[in-house]
Each structure stands twice: as structure tokens, then as C-alpha cells.
Design a protein around this motif. Sequence first.
Motif, short mmCIF file in Angstrom:
data_model
loop_
_atom_site.label_atom_id
_atom_site.label_comp_id
_atom_site.label_asym_id
_atom_site.label_seq_id
_atom_site.Cartn_x
_atom_site.Cartn_y
_atom_site.Cartn_z
N ILE A 95 1.09 -1.18 0.04
CA ILE A 95 0.11 -0.21 0.18
C ILE A 95 1.12 1.33 0.21
CG2 ILE A 95 -1.35 1.63 1.81
CD1 ILE A 95 -3.51 -1.45 2.42
N VAL A 96 0.99 1.80 -0.84
CA VAL A 96 1.53 3.56 -1.33
C VAL A 96 0.61 4.46 -1.51
CG1 VAL A 96 2.96 4.89 -2.59
CG2 VAL A 96 3.19 2.32 -2.40
N GLY A 97 0.62 5.63 0.13
CA GLY A 97 -0.43 6.52 0.44
C GLY A 97 -1.43 6.33 0.57
N GLY A 98 -1.87 5.29 0.57
CA GLY A 98 -3.39 4.89 1.28
C GLY A 98 -3.69 4.04 -0.49
N ARG A 99 -3.04 3.34 -1.25
CA ARG A 99 -3.77 3.46 -2.40
C ARG A 99 -2.86 2.04 -2.38
NH1 ARG A 99 -2.24 4.45 -9.08
NH2 ARG A 99 -4.08 4.15 -9.98
N GLU A 100 -3.71 0.72 -2.63
CA GLU A 100 -3.02 -0.48 -2.68
C GLU A 100 -2.75 -1.00 -4.14
OE1 GLU A 100 -5.02 -4.75 -1.18
OE2 GLU A 100 -6.23 -3.88 -2.38
N ILE A 101 -1.12 -1.17 -4.02
CA ILE A 101 -0.47 -1.61 -5.31
C ILE A 101 -0.14 -3.17 -6.10
CG2 ILE A 101 1.71 -0.63 -6.22
CD1 ILE A 101 -0.29 1.77 -6.01
N VAL A 102 0.18 -3.44 -4.35
CA VAL A 102 0.00 -4.94 -5.06
C VAL A 102 -1.33 -6.07 -3.78
CG1 VAL A 102 1.70 -7.11 -4.75
CG2 VAL A 102 2.23 -5.03 -4.52
N SER A 103 -1.73 -6.80 -4.47
CA SER A 103 -2.41 -7.44 -3.44
C SER A 103 -2.38 -9.27 -4.16
CB SER A 103 -4.23 -7.34 -4.28
OG SER A 103 -5.13 -7.92 -3.68
N GLN A 104 -1.91 -9.52 -3.02
CA GLN A 104 -2.74 -11.03 -3.63
C GLN A 104 -1.18 -11.25 -4.58
OE1 GLN A 104 -3.93 -13.70 -0.99
NE2 GLN A 104 -4.60 -11.71 -0.82
N GLY A 105 0.36 -10.77 -3.77
CA GLY A 105 1.21 -10.64 -4.85
C GLY A 105 1.21 -10.49 -6.34
N LYS A 106 -0.10 -9.38 -6.83
CA LYS A 106 -0.19 -9.56 -8.20
C LYS A 106 0.27 -7.75 -7.99
CE LYS A 106 -2.20 -13.99 -10.01
NZ LYS A 106 -0.61 -13.69 -10.40
N HIS A 107 0.74 -7.11 -8.86
CA HIS A 107 0.23 -5.77 -9.63
C HIS A 107 -0.88 -5.15 -9.63
CE1 HIS A 107 3.98 -3.78 -8.35
NE2 HIS A 107 4.66 -5.11 -9.00
N GLN A 108 -1.48 -4.26 -9.08
CA GLN A 108 -2.76 -3.82 -9.96
C GLN A 108 -2.85 -2.72 -10.74
OE1 GLN A 108 -6.05 -5.93 -7.98
NE2 GLN A 108 -3.41 -6.79 -8.05
N VAL A 109 -1.66 -2.14 -10.50
CA VAL A 109 -1.52 -0.61 -11.16
C VAL A 109 -1.46 -1.45 -12.70
CG1 VAL A 109 -0.54 1.09 -12.03
CG2 VAL A 109 -0.86 0.08 -9.74
N SER A 110 -0.33 -2.13 -13.16
CA SER A 110 0.22 -2.56 -14.94
C SER A 110 0.41 -4.05 -14.52
CB SER A 110 1.21 -1.49 -15.24
OG SER A 110 2.06 -1.56 -14.58
N ASN A 111 0.73 -4.52 -15.67
CA ASN A 111 2.24 -6.08 -16.05
C ASN A 111 3.10 -5.31 -15.70
OD1 ASN A 111 2.53 -8.41 -17.11
ND2 ASN A 111 1.02 -9.19 -18.12
N VAL A 112 3.75 -5.96 -14.62
CA VAL A 112 5.33 -5.01 -14.41
C VAL A 112 5.68 -6.22 -15.78
CG1 VAL A 112 6.66 -4.52 -13.01
CG2 VAL A 112 4.62 -4.24 -12.31
N PRO A 113 5.93 -7.81 -15.13
CA PRO A 113 6.28 -8.68 -16.27
C PRO A 113 6.36 -8.84 -16.99
CG PRO A 113 5.86 -9.35 -14.31
CD PRO A 113 4.78 -8.28 -14.21
N LEU A 114 5.02 -8.01 -17.80
CA LEU A 114 5.08 -8.01 -19.46
C LEU A 114 6.50 -6.64 -19.38
CD1 LEU A 114 3.82 -8.36 -22.44
CD2 LEU A 114 1.83 -7.31 -21.46
N ILE A 115 5.83 -5.50 -19.26
CA ILE A 115 6.69 -3.83 -18.55
C ILE A 115 8.24 -4.57 -19.28
CG2 ILE A 115 7.08 -1.94 -18.00
CD1 ILE A 115 4.41 -1.42 -17.32
N LEU A 116 8.36 -4.82 -18.76
CA LEU A 116 10.07 -5.49 -18.19
C LEU A 116 10.55 -6.38 -19.07
CD1 LEU A 116 10.05 -6.04 -14.58
CD2 LEU A 116 11.65 -3.84 -15.48
N ARG A 117 9.58 -6.87 -19.50
CA ARG A 117 9.66 -7.81 -20.82
C ARG A 117 10.24 -7.06 -22.28
NH1 ARG A 117 5.84 -11.13 -20.68
NH2 ARG A 117 6.68 -12.55 -19.43
N ASN A 118 8.65 -6.45 -22.55
CA ASN A 118 9.52 -4.75 -23.75
C ASN A 118 10.49 -4.08 -23.73
OD1 ASN A 118 6.76 -6.69 -24.47
ND2 ASN A 118 5.54 -5.35 -23.24
N ALA A 119 9.87 -3.79 -22.24
CA ALA A 119 11.65 -3.24 -21.91
C ALA A 119 12.96 -3.46 -22.53
CB ALA A 119 11.60 -2.28 -21.09
#
Length: 251
Positions: free
Chosen positions: A221-245
Amino acid sequence: SRLTADGNTRIGAAIHSVRAVPAAAMPTVAEAASGRPLHVHLSEQPQENGECLAIYGVTPSELLSREGILGAETTAVHATHVEASDIALLAASSTGVCLCPTTERDLGDGIDSGFALDQAGVRISLGTDQHVAIDAFEEMRGIEMNQRLTEQARGLFPPDHLIRISSENSHRALGWPEGGRIAVGAPCDLVAIDLDSVRTSGSEPEQVVMAATAADVRTVIVGGREIVSQGKHQVSNVPLILRNAITPLWD
């Protein structure tokens, strides 16, 4: 600068190092950073120390002190190869030091001076200077394990101290002196760890620092906002972003 701070942002400045920034330009950066976090790589490698002595006649710490860079808003990154006199300068000026254990290890820079810095009263924070490993638990353990090798002793950085280094001290180094703690008025930044994984099962809460890895983080939780839930990012697909970069870099 056109950048402005907001509820999730603090703006700072950096002097990369005494190797990259001429001494004459350092006060200009310090003036621009007044009241803001100022970071600088310091004595990461012996070669840096040797070249600074050859050109300026002083150590990197002494040069930064001479140019008015050291101070409570300044964080020296690495400080791997500092002498007792350098440590005294850092402590007397209330300059913080950000240790990056896995970076210093992976680059073969050497073992940091964490215990000596801590004993001198230098405020230590925790960070990384690369993206080979992004694991706060590995970094925290690295501080203790590195010092066991040099001091030939254990328990130099107890778990509660490592947590303070990675939370309160690290928030402060980034310009959030009110952060890194659970208190009224502090940012709601929280991390929940799985205590039933193959690494943490059977651990007492105070032992988790020495057992867990990033894979055990279930909620962020960052600044009251849940960013990761049950071990998964809620904002974006981080592994895919990293792979594409990363993938195009191999072409």
C-alpha cells in the motif's frame, strides 16, 4: 525546473560523483538543491579515491566537505572505501549514507563500511544502484552479512535496526522525513508479508527480515492506495512491461 512535488513525489538533486562533476560546479548544484534531498556517489571504488587525491589533493569526502556539499539533506551513496577521517566528516556533518549491498557485491566494488559508519552515528539508509536484483530483504540481509565477514561477529545489525534503516531512514533520504513509520500523520505506506511460505514458515515476526524474499510480499500500500494485492500488481502488468523494455536491448 518544471517538475513539481505532489502527494507521491519529492524532488531532489544529484551530483553523480567527484569523477563526473567538477568541483567548481558542485556549489551550484548544492544551491539549487537547497532544502531538497541531494545524493552523490561517494568512494565507490579505490580508483575514485586515488584519482581524487591526484587531482584535488584530498579524498572525495574531504572534497565534498570543502565544497559545502555534506549536510543533513545530503546522502552519500555507497561510501564503500572511506577512511576513519572520512567517516568522521560524514558523522559531524549529519550526512547520511545509502548502502547498496547487492550492487557493491555484483560489481566487485568491495564490502561497505556499514558497521563503522553506524558506530560513528552516521544515518544509514538502503537502496540499489542497479536492476539485477530488486529485493529489499536481500539488501537488508546484505548489510548484516557483509559486516559479519569483515567484523567476524554476528548480530551487528539486529532486525529492528535493519527495518528502521530500510523504512524511516530510507524515507528520509528520499525527502520523506515523516514517512517509514505507522503513526498519525505519516504516509500510509505498508507492506504485508506471507508468513506461511517455504522461507518464512515457522519464523517469528522479528525473524522475517532474515528469512523472507520479495516473493513473499503479498500486499503493498502506497499513500493509502493498494498497489499489490495477493502478490500481484494492480496498477499494471510489471513483468510484461519489463520484458517489452528489455527484449529489444538484445537485438
